[in-house]
Design an enzyme around this catalytic site. Structure first.
Site, PDB file in Angstrom:
ATOM      1  CG  ASP A  13     -78.349  11.965-105.242  1.00  0.00           C
ATOM      2  OD1 ASP A  13     -78.659  10.999-104.535  1.00  0.00           O
ATOM      3  OD2 ASP A  13     -79.017  12.357-106.214  1.00  0.00           O
ATOM      4  CE  LYS A  16     -79.214  13.123 -97.857  1.00  0.00           C
ATOM      5  NZ  LYS A  16     -79.259  13.756 -99.162  1.00  0.00           N
ATOM      6  N   GLY A  40     -80.670   7.038-101.521  1.00  0.00           N
ATOM      7  CA  GLY A  40     -79.568   6.116-101.785  1.00  0.00           C
ATOM      8  C   GLY A  40     -78.322   6.652-101.135  1.00  0.00           C
ATOM      9  CG  HIS A  41     -77.711   7.379 -97.440  1.00  0.00           C
ATOM     10  ND1 HIS A  41     -78.307   7.316 -96.218  1.00  0.00           N
ATOM     11  CD2 HIS A  41     -78.110   8.527 -97.999  1.00  0.00           C
ATOM     12  CE1 HIS A  41     -79.052   8.390 -96.042  1.00  0.00           C
ATOM     13  NE2 HIS A  41     -78.952   9.133 -97.119  1.00  0.00           N
ATOM     14  CD  GLN A 223     -85.675  11.635-100.568  1.00  0.00           C
ATOM     15  OE1 GLN A 223     -86.326  11.922 -99.587  1.00  0.00           O
ATOM     16  NE2 GLN A 223     -85.308  10.387-100.818  1.00  0.00           N
TER      17      GLN A 223
HETATM   18  P1  IMP Z   1     -89.861  10.406-105.631  1.00  0.00           P
HETATM   19  O1  IMP Z   1     -89.206  10.795-104.340  1.00  0.00           O
HETATM   20  O2  IMP Z   1     -89.538   8.997-106.060  1.00  0.00           O
HETATM   21  O3  IMP Z   1     -91.334  10.688-105.633  1.00  0.00           O
HETATM   22  O4  IMP Z   1     -89.246  11.341-106.779  1.00  0.00           O
HETATM   23  C1  IMP Z   1     -89.508  12.745-106.814  1.00  0.00           C
HETATM   24  C2  IMP Z   1     -88.259  13.508-107.230  1.00  0.00           C
HETATM   25  O5  IMP Z   1     -87.269  13.417-106.212  1.00  0.00           O
HETATM   26  C3  IMP Z   1     -87.589  12.977-108.504  1.00  0.00           C
HETATM   27  O6  IMP Z   1     -87.030  14.073-109.198  1.00  0.00           O
HETATM   28  C4  IMP Z   1     -86.467  12.095-107.976  1.00  0.00           C
HETATM   29  O7  IMP Z   1     -85.409  11.949-108.904  1.00  0.00           O
HETATM   30  C5  IMP Z   1     -86.057  12.908-106.763  1.00  0.00           C
HETATM   31  N1  IMP Z   1     -85.413  12.079-105.729  1.00  0.00           N
HETATM   32  C6  IMP Z   1     -85.994  11.225-104.880  1.00  0.00           C
HETATM   33  N2  IMP Z   1     -85.076  10.684-104.057  1.00  0.00           N
HETATM   34  C7  IMP Z   1     -83.902  11.221-104.382  1.00  0.00           C
HETATM   35  C8  IMP Z   1     -82.573  11.091-103.846  1.00  0.00           C
HETATM   36  O8  IMP Z   1     -82.287  10.371-102.888  1.00  0.00           O
HETATM   37  N3  IMP Z   1     -81.627  11.830-104.462  1.00  0.00           N
HETATM   38  C9  IMP Z   1     -81.894  12.673-105.487  1.00  0.00           C
HETATM   39  N4  IMP Z   1     -83.101  12.827-106.002  1.00  0.00           N
HETATM   40  C10 IMP Z   1     -84.103  12.117-105.446  1.00  0.00           C
END
Ligand code: IMP
Length: 427
Positions: A13, A16, A40-41, A223
């Site tokens: 977040d 990007k 999420g962009h 991420q």
């Molecule tokens: P997962 O990717 O859904 O398995 O989540 C694993 C961890 O990564 C959790 O703490 C989510 O909140 C975090 N996470 C996954 N995608 C994002 C992102 O795009 N931004 C911030 N945190 C993320």
């Protein structure tokens, strides 16, 4: 021409979407290499705001070919609805390429993600609940379903059977849930085959040929570095490699082709989900960062945890990614603070520690050591060059650059496409 990687230097977040989109106009291919619709962009084009989850942000630049690489996990229903949502708003998505080797997030992967999190109770990861981890687990366990499997019904059925064999045992006996029927899953997946067919391609070949023809290829990480399965704050991480190496394995482009690795760095820090976060704020400052920075998840709508800038993490990101540049985002959010604390080191059990500790226990005990930097009150959103920034904002950027170990080559001063100061060109 070179291949560039753009990735999150913190916990995701970092903004990007804005950075990739800014470059998207001058690059030929924008490629996602890992993750899925957990990302999420938000991209703002003129007065239009787009929230993208799975599609590379280059989809909004007409000259650019967006690519979903083999390292991505794809939920077909999300992909198709994201495409039709853009089509309804007049965006041409016909150039999209989807790797036949990308793994599919099946309905049972989503179910397993949700029930495992519930089962973990207070030890939960705080996943996005999109089936990301279970899909990568199936990939590594060699019971995954790939995009290409949609085009062979018999193979698809065998693979879904193999995947559900053990899962149904676990779902029914351990989690007390109903078993999932193979036929239903196969039918749903086959229903996507024709709709996805126009996009499916040998993306490894396409990208390597493009590089041979001097095209500019931009790899867009989802991420962030500290959420990396190998280099992040394990186990509170995602299940893929957002770090620079992931761009190679997730696309089939060799490391010798990559000339620039750009880390997106927010001027403060945020994190979603569980896990350690040394500079996290639980006071009014944290609330203010959340409010002013609009720190609410694009994908899940969850409030993000907010804290001051952490230079230890930035230095770590420089190291594990081999960063050549930083893109500093959301500097405008810090306008109005008289003094801005920046974490320069940690104190762990009475010791001062300058670098990210490799031990999980130590990181959980890390307390931030702050240095105070003077703030500014002037509106900076109209600044077009570094010298347009107030002296103290310049000082803040320079201090961050020195502590973080790579040059800050661009600065975001507002959410709009043109609210960016470019210091060194990325191309
Ligand atoms: P997962 O990717 O859904 O398995 O989540 C694993 C961890 O990564 C959790 O703490 C989510 O909140 C975090 N996470 C996954 N995608 C994002 C992102 O795009 N931004 C911030 N945190 C993320």
């Amino acid at each position: 021409m070179p291949a560039l990687v753009l990735l999150g230097a913190q916990w995701g977040d970092e903004g990007k979407g804005k950075a990739t989109d800014l470059l998207g106009g001058s690059v030929d291919y924008v490629v996602r290499y890992q993750g899925g619709n957990n990302a999420g962009h938000t991209v703002v084009v003129g007065d239009q705001k787009y929230a993208l989850h799975l599609l590379p942000s280059g989809i909004l630049s007409p000259g650019c070919t967006p690519v979903i690489g083999n390292g991505v996990v794809v939920d077909p229903s999300v992909l198709l609805s994201e495409l039709s949502g853009l089509n309804e708003r007049g965006v041409d998505t016909s150039k999209l390429l989807l790797s036949g080797n990308a793994h599919i997030i099946t309905p049972y992967n989503v179910t397993v993600d949700k029930v495992t999190e519930r089962f973990l109770g207070k030890r939960k990861i705080g996943t996005t609940g999109r089936g990301i981890g279970p899909t990568y687990a199936d990939k590594i366990n060699r019971v995954g379903i790939r995009v290409q499997d949609l085009y062979d019904e018999s193979i698809l059925t065998q693979k879904v059977e193999a995947a559900l064999d053990a899962k149904n045992q676990i779902l029914t006996k351990l989690y007390n849930r109903r078993a999932i029927a193979v036929d239903q899953v196969v039918e749903e997946l086959l229903g996507y085959a024709d709709k996805l067919a126009p996009y499916v391609a040998d993306t490894v070949l396409v990208l390597n040929e493009a590089l041979e023809q001097d095209k500019v290829v931009l790899f867009e990480g989802g991420q962030g570095t500290l959420l990396d399965i190998d280099h992040g704050t394990y186990p509170f991480v995602t299940s893929s490699n957002p770090t620079a190496g992931g761009a190679c394995t997730g696309t089939g482009v060799g490391p010798t082709k990559i000339s620039r690795v750009i880390g997106i760095l927010k001027a403060y820090t945020t994190r979603v989900g569980s896990g350690p976060f040394p500079t996290e704020l639980f006071d009014e400052d944290g609330e203010a960062l959340r409010r002013i920075g609009g720190e609410r998840g694009v994908t899940t709508g969850r409030d993000r945890r907010c804290g001051w800038f952490d230079a230890v993490i930035a230095r770590y990101a420089t190291r594990v990614n081999g960063l050549t540049d930083f893109f500093l985002t959301k500097l405008d959010v810090l306008t109005g603070w008289e003094q801005i604390p920046v974490c320069v080191a940690y104190e762990i059990d009475g010791r001062r520690v300058e670098e990210l500790p490799y031990s999980q226990t130590d990181f959980h005990h890390a307390k931030p050591v702050y240095e105070m930097l003077p703030g500014w009150s002037e509106d900076i959103s109209k600044a077009k060059s570094f010298s347009d920034l107030p002296k103290n904002a310049q000082g803040y950027v320079k201090a961050l650059e020195e502590m973080s170990g790579a040059p800050i080559s661009a600065i975001g001063v507002g959410p709009g496409r043109d609210e960016t100061i470019e210091i060194n060109s990325f191309l």
